[in-house]
Design a protein around this motif. Structure first.
Motif, short mmCIF file in Angstrom:
data_model
loop_
_atom_site.label_atom_id
_atom_site.label_comp_id
_atom_site.label_asym_id
_atom_site.label_seq_id
_atom_site.Cartn_x
_atom_site.Cartn_y
_atom_site.Cartn_z
N ARG A 48 0.84 -1.22 0.00
CA ARG A 48 0.00 0.00 0.00
C ARG A 48 0.87 1.26 0.00
O ARG A 48 0.59 2.21 -0.73
CB ARG A 48 -0.92 0.01 1.21
CG ARG A 48 -2.01 -1.02 1.16
CD ARG A 48 -3.00 -0.64 0.09
NE ARG A 48 -4.06 -1.62 0.05
CZ ARG A 48 -5.24 -1.39 -0.46
NH1 ARG A 48 -5.51 -0.23 -0.97
NH2 ARG A 48 -6.14 -2.34 -0.46
N PHE A 49 1.91 1.28 0.82
CA PHE A 49 2.78 2.47 0.87
C PHE A 49 3.57 2.64 -0.42
O PHE A 49 3.78 3.76 -0.87
CB PHE A 49 3.72 2.39 2.07
CG PHE A 49 3.10 2.88 3.34
CD1 PHE A 49 2.75 4.20 3.49
CD2 PHE A 49 2.87 2.01 4.38
CE1 PHE A 49 2.17 4.66 4.66
CE2 PHE A 49 2.28 2.45 5.56
CZ PHE A 49 1.93 3.78 5.70
N THR A 50 3.99 1.54 -1.03
CA THR A 50 4.70 1.63 -2.30
C THR A 50 3.78 2.20 -3.38
O THR A 50 4.19 3.06 -4.16
CB THR A 50 5.23 0.25 -2.72
OG1 THR A 50 6.09 -0.25 -1.70
CG2 THR A 50 5.97 0.32 -4.03
N GLY A 51 2.55 1.74 -3.41
CA GLY A 51 1.59 2.27 -4.37
C GLY A 51 1.29 3.74 -4.14
O GLY A 51 1.22 4.54 -5.08
N LEU A 52 1.15 4.12 -2.89
CA LEU A 52 0.90 5.52 -2.55
C LEU A 52 2.08 6.39 -2.95
O LEU A 52 1.92 7.48 -3.48
CB LEU A 52 0.61 5.66 -1.06
CG LEU A 52 0.34 7.05 -0.52
CD1 LEU A 52 -0.93 7.62 -1.15
CD2 LEU A 52 0.22 7.02 0.98
N CYS A 53 3.28 5.88 -2.70
CA CYS A 53 4.49 6.62 -3.07
C CYS A 53 4.54 6.83 -4.58
O CYS A 53 4.90 7.90 -5.06
CB CYS A 53 5.73 5.87 -2.58
SG CYS A 53 7.26 6.76 -2.78
N GLY A 54 4.19 5.81 -5.35
CA GLY A 54 4.18 5.93 -6.81
C GLY A 54 3.16 6.96 -7.28
O GLY A 54 3.41 7.69 -8.24
N CYS A 71 9.40 10.90 -4.25
CA CYS A 71 9.19 9.78 -3.35
C CYS A 71 9.93 8.57 -3.90
O CYS A 71 9.70 8.18 -5.04
CB CYS A 71 7.69 9.48 -3.21
SG CYS A 71 7.35 8.16 -2.07
N LYS A 72 10.84 8.01 -3.11
CA LYS A 72 11.57 6.83 -3.54
C LYS A 72 11.00 5.62 -2.80
O LYS A 72 11.21 5.45 -1.60
CB LYS A 72 13.05 6.99 -3.22
CG LYS A 72 13.71 8.12 -3.99
CD LYS A 72 15.19 8.20 -3.64
CE LYS A 72 15.82 9.34 -4.35
NZ LYS A 72 15.71 10.59 -3.62
N ALA A 73 10.25 4.79 -3.51
CA ALA A 73 9.58 3.66 -2.89
C ALA A 73 10.57 2.62 -2.39
O ALA A 73 10.30 1.92 -1.41
CB ALA A 73 8.62 3.02 -3.89
N THR A 74 11.73 2.49 -3.04
CA THR A 74 12.68 1.47 -2.63
C THR A 74 13.30 1.77 -1.28
O THR A 74 13.58 0.86 -0.51
CB THR A 74 13.80 1.33 -3.68
OG1 THR A 74 14.41 2.61 -3.89
CG2 THR A 74 13.25 0.78 -4.98
N THR A 75 13.53 3.04 -0.99
CA THR A 75 14.15 3.41 0.29
C THR A 75 13.13 3.95 1.29
O THR A 75 13.44 4.05 2.47
CB THR A 75 15.24 4.46 0.09
OG1 THR A 75 14.67 5.64 -0.51
CG2 THR A 75 16.36 3.93 -0.79
N GLY A 76 11.96 4.32 0.83
CA GLY A 76 10.95 4.87 1.72
C GLY A 76 11.21 6.29 2.13
O GLY A 76 10.76 6.75 3.17
#
Length: 79
Positions: A48-54, A71-76
């Motif tokens: 969910r957070f990865t999708g939101l970041c994207g 927003c960098k989903a890999t590092t958060g």
């Protein structure tokens, strides 16, 4: 011989060890289910957070005028 038969009879009637083994197995099953649930929920939240970041990447505003946030989903992390 009578003492041996009496000791064998007492050992046969004592069920404390069997109950302890049953409770140990039950605790193991509950612990395994809890660990699986935590891992599954963690994966769901991470997705969910990865999708939101994207979705939010490049759409926010930063303190610097005129620049958009990242927003960098890999590092958060993000700016």
């Amino acid at each position: 011989m009578g003492k041996l038969i009496e000791m064998a009879r007492r050992f046969h009637d004592d069920e404390n060890g069997a109950a302890m083994v049953e409770y140990s197995i039950l605790i193991g099953i509950i612990a395994g289910a809890a660990i699986l649930a935590i891992v599954a929920i963690g994966g769901w939240v991470s997705g969910r957070f990865t999708g939101l970041c994207g979705i939010l990447d490049g759409k926010g505003l930063t303190a610097t005028a005129g620049t958009s946030g990242t927003c960098k989903a890999t590092t958060g992390t993000g700016t």
